[in-house]
Design a protein around this motif. Sequence first.
Motif, PDB file in Angstrom:
ATOM      1  N   SER A   1       0.863  -1.183   0.000  1.00  0.00           N
ATOM      2  CA  SER A   1       0.000   0.000   0.000  1.00  0.00           C
ATOM      3  C   SER A   1       0.898   1.232   0.000  1.00  0.00           C
ATOM      4  N   LEU A   2       0.720   2.084  -1.006  1.00  0.00           N
ATOM      5  CA  LEU A   2       1.529   3.307  -1.121  1.00  0.00           C
ATOM      6  C   LEU A   2       0.600   4.505  -1.221  1.00  0.00           C
ATOM      7  N   LYS A   3       0.890   5.545  -0.449  1.00  0.00           N
ATOM      8  CA  LYS A   3       0.163   6.803  -0.601  1.00  0.00           C
ATOM      9  C   LYS A   3       0.712   7.514  -1.826  1.00  0.00           C
ATOM     10  N   GLY A   4      -0.111   8.381  -2.436  1.00  0.00           N
ATOM     11  CA  GLY A   4       0.353   9.154  -3.570  1.00  0.00           C
ATOM     12  C   GLY A   4       1.663   9.860  -3.242  1.00  0.00           C
ATOM     13  N   GLY A   5       2.649   9.741  -4.134  1.00  0.00           N
ATOM     14  CA  GLY A   5       3.959  10.354  -3.936  1.00  0.00           C
ATOM     15  C   GLY A   5       4.988   9.433  -3.311  1.00  0.00           C
ATOM     16  N   GLN A   6       4.560   8.347  -2.689  1.00  0.00           N
ATOM     17  CA  GLN A   6       5.516   7.407  -2.097  1.00  0.00           C
ATOM     18  C   GLN A   6       6.122   6.522  -3.178  1.00  0.00           C
ATOM     19  N   GLU A   7       7.302   5.998  -2.876  1.00  0.00           N
ATOM     20  CA  GLU A   7       7.944   5.129  -3.854  1.00  0.00           C
ATOM     21  C   GLU A   7       8.746   4.031  -3.176  1.00  0.00           C
ATOM     22  N   ILE A   8       8.976   2.994  -3.950  1.00  0.00           N
ATOM     23  CA  ILE A   8       9.917   1.939  -3.586  1.00  0.00           C
ATOM     24  C   ILE A   8      11.026   2.053  -4.617  1.00  0.00           C
ATOM     25  N   PRO A   9      12.235   2.423  -4.189  1.00  0.00           N
ATOM     26  CA  PRO A   9      13.329   2.618  -5.148  1.00  0.00           C
ATOM     27  C   PRO A   9      13.649   1.345  -5.924  1.00  0.00           C
ATOM     28  N   ALA A  10      14.248   1.532  -7.087  1.00  0.00           N
ATOM     29  CA  ALA A  10      14.638   0.392  -7.921  1.00  0.00           C
ATOM     30  C   ALA A  10      15.579  -0.528  -7.147  1.00  0.00           C
TER      31      ALA A  10
ATOM     32  N   VAL B   1       5.495  -7.915 -15.255  1.00  0.00           N
ATOM     33  CA  VAL B   1       6.299  -9.085 -14.915  1.00  0.00           C
ATOM     34  C   VAL B   1       7.768  -8.727 -15.096  1.00  0.00           C
ATOM     35  N   CYS B   2       8.570  -8.950 -14.056  1.00  0.00           N
ATOM     36  CA  CYS B   2      10.011  -8.697 -14.104  1.00  0.00           C
ATOM     37  C   CYS B   2      10.757 -10.020 -13.971  1.00  0.00           C
ATOM     38  N   GLU B   3      11.728 -10.190 -14.836  1.00  0.00           N
ATOM     39  CA  GLU B   3      12.560 -11.389 -14.801  1.00  0.00           C
ATOM     40  C   GLU B   3      13.479 -11.352 -13.580  1.00  0.00           C
ATOM     41  N   PRO B   4      14.027 -12.493 -13.164  1.00  0.00           N
ATOM     42  CA  PRO B   4      14.991 -12.497 -12.061  1.00  0.00           C
ATOM     43  C   PRO B   4      16.133 -11.529 -12.346  1.00  0.00           C
ATOM     44  N   ASN B   5      16.544 -10.811 -11.335  1.00  0.00           N
ATOM     45  CA  ASN B   5      17.644  -9.844 -11.376  1.00  0.00           C
ATOM     46  C   ASN B   5      17.373  -8.630 -12.259  1.00  0.00           C
ATOM     47  N   GLU B   6      16.127  -8.422 -12.693  1.00  0.00           N
ATOM     48  CA  GLU B   6      15.774  -7.221 -13.449  1.00  0.00           C
ATOM     49  C   GLU B   6      15.429  -6.105 -12.460  1.00  0.00           C
ATOM     50  N   PRO B   7      16.043  -4.938 -12.584  1.00  0.00           N
ATOM     51  CA  PRO B   7      15.713  -3.841 -11.668  1.00  0.00           C
ATOM     52  C   PRO B   7      14.228  -3.479 -11.777  1.00  0.00           C
ATOM     53  N   HIS B   8      13.621  -3.169 -10.622  1.00  0.00           N
ATOM     54  CA  HIS B   8      12.223  -2.761 -10.613  1.00  0.00           C
ATOM     55  C   HIS B   8      11.942  -1.915  -9.372  1.00  0.00           C
ATOM     56  N   GLY B   9      10.955  -1.042  -9.479  1.00  0.00           N
ATOM     57  CA  GLY B   9      10.539  -0.181  -8.378  1.00  0.00           C
ATOM     58  C   GLY B   9       9.174   0.404  -8.704  1.00  0.00           C
ATOM     59  N   ILE B  10       8.592   1.125  -7.748  1.00  0.00           N
ATOM     60  CA  ILE B  10       7.242   1.667  -7.907  1.00  0.00           C
ATOM     61  C   ILE B  10       7.233   3.122  -7.435  1.00  0.00           C
ATOM     62  N   THR B  11       6.534   3.971  -8.180  1.00  0.00           N
ATOM     63  CA  THR B  11       6.229   5.331  -7.738  1.00  0.00           C
ATOM     64  C   THR B  11       4.724   5.521  -7.849  1.00  0.00           C
ATOM     65  N   ALA B  12       4.079   5.891  -6.739  1.00  0.00           N
ATOM     66  CA  ALA B  12       2.627   6.060  -6.718  1.00  0.00           C
ATOM     67  C   ALA B  12       2.248   7.488  -7.095  1.00  0.00           C
ATOM     68  N   LYS B  13       1.385   7.634  -8.077  1.00  0.00           N
ATOM     69  CA  LYS B  13       0.840   8.945  -8.459  1.00  0.00           C
ATOM     70  C   LYS B  13      -0.343   9.276  -7.544  1.00  0.00           C
ATOM     71  N   THR B  14      -1.181   8.278  -7.298  1.00  0.00           N
ATOM     72  CA  THR B  14      -2.300   8.369  -6.351  1.00  0.00           C
ATOM     73  C   THR B  14      -2.095   7.255  -5.332  1.00  0.00           C
ATOM     74  N   ASP B  15      -2.959   7.166  -4.335  1.00  0.00           N
ATOM     75  CA  ASP B  15      -2.874   6.023  -3.426  1.00  0.00           C
ATOM     76  C   ASP B  15      -2.969   4.757  -4.269  1.00  0.00           C
ATOM     77  N   MET B  16      -2.062   3.815  -4.017  1.00  0.00           N
ATOM     78  CA  MET B  16      -2.005   2.573  -4.807  1.00  0.00           C
ATOM     79  C   MET B  16      -1.986   1.360  -3.902  1.00  0.00           C
ATOM     80  N   VAL B  17      -2.615   0.303  -4.374  1.00  0.00           N
ATOM     81  CA  VAL B  17      -2.503  -1.013  -3.743  1.00  0.00           C
ATOM     82  C   VAL B  17      -2.005  -1.955  -4.827  1.00  0.00           C
ATOM     83  N   VAL B  18      -0.896  -2.639  -4.532  1.00  0.00           N
ATOM     84  CA  VAL B  18      -0.256  -3.516  -5.507  1.00  0.00           C
ATOM     85  C   VAL B  18      -0.075  -4.895  -4.885  1.00  0.00           C
ATOM     86  N   LEU B  19      -0.502  -5.924  -5.603  1.00  0.00           N
ATOM     87  CA  LEU B  19      -0.278  -7.302  -5.178  1.00  0.00           C
ATOM     88  C   LEU B  19       0.974  -7.802  -5.894  1.00  0.00           C
ATOM     89  N   VAL B  20       1.954  -8.233  -5.128  1.00  0.00           N
ATOM     90  CA  VAL B  20       3.233  -8.685  -5.671  1.00  0.00           C
ATOM     91  C   VAL B  20       3.385 -10.176  -5.385  1.00  0.00           C
TER      92      VAL B  20
END
Length: 102
Positions: A34-43, A77-96
């Motif tokens: 769960s991310l509020k708008g503007g929050q991120e998970i860095p790559a 979908v990200c392959e193993p060892n592929e860089p990935h991250g998330i930036t929320a524009k609005t409140d987001m809910v993501v199932l990983v």
Amino acid sequence: MHIHNLLSQAEFSDAGPNKKVLYETHELTSILISLKGGQEIPAHTLASEVIMHVVSGEGSFYTGSGAPEVKEGSLVVCEPNEPHGITAKTDMVVLVAKVAGR
């Protein structure tokens, strides 16, 4: 059988993205983020395949091949060892789903 109402389990925090493990085995870890708008998970990278499904909200996912805009219903979908991250524009809910051994 495990049944989860994902939106009812979303918990937002002013301190940053909230991660809740819903299910875990040796091969699979299912996490609700769960991310509020503007929050991120860095790559970052993981040794497992990562499947990210946007349950609600809008934002962008950084992947090794770009930073596509995503919204409710998007699947990335990200392959193993592929860089990935998330930036929320609005409140987001993501199932990983982290899938080991792929």
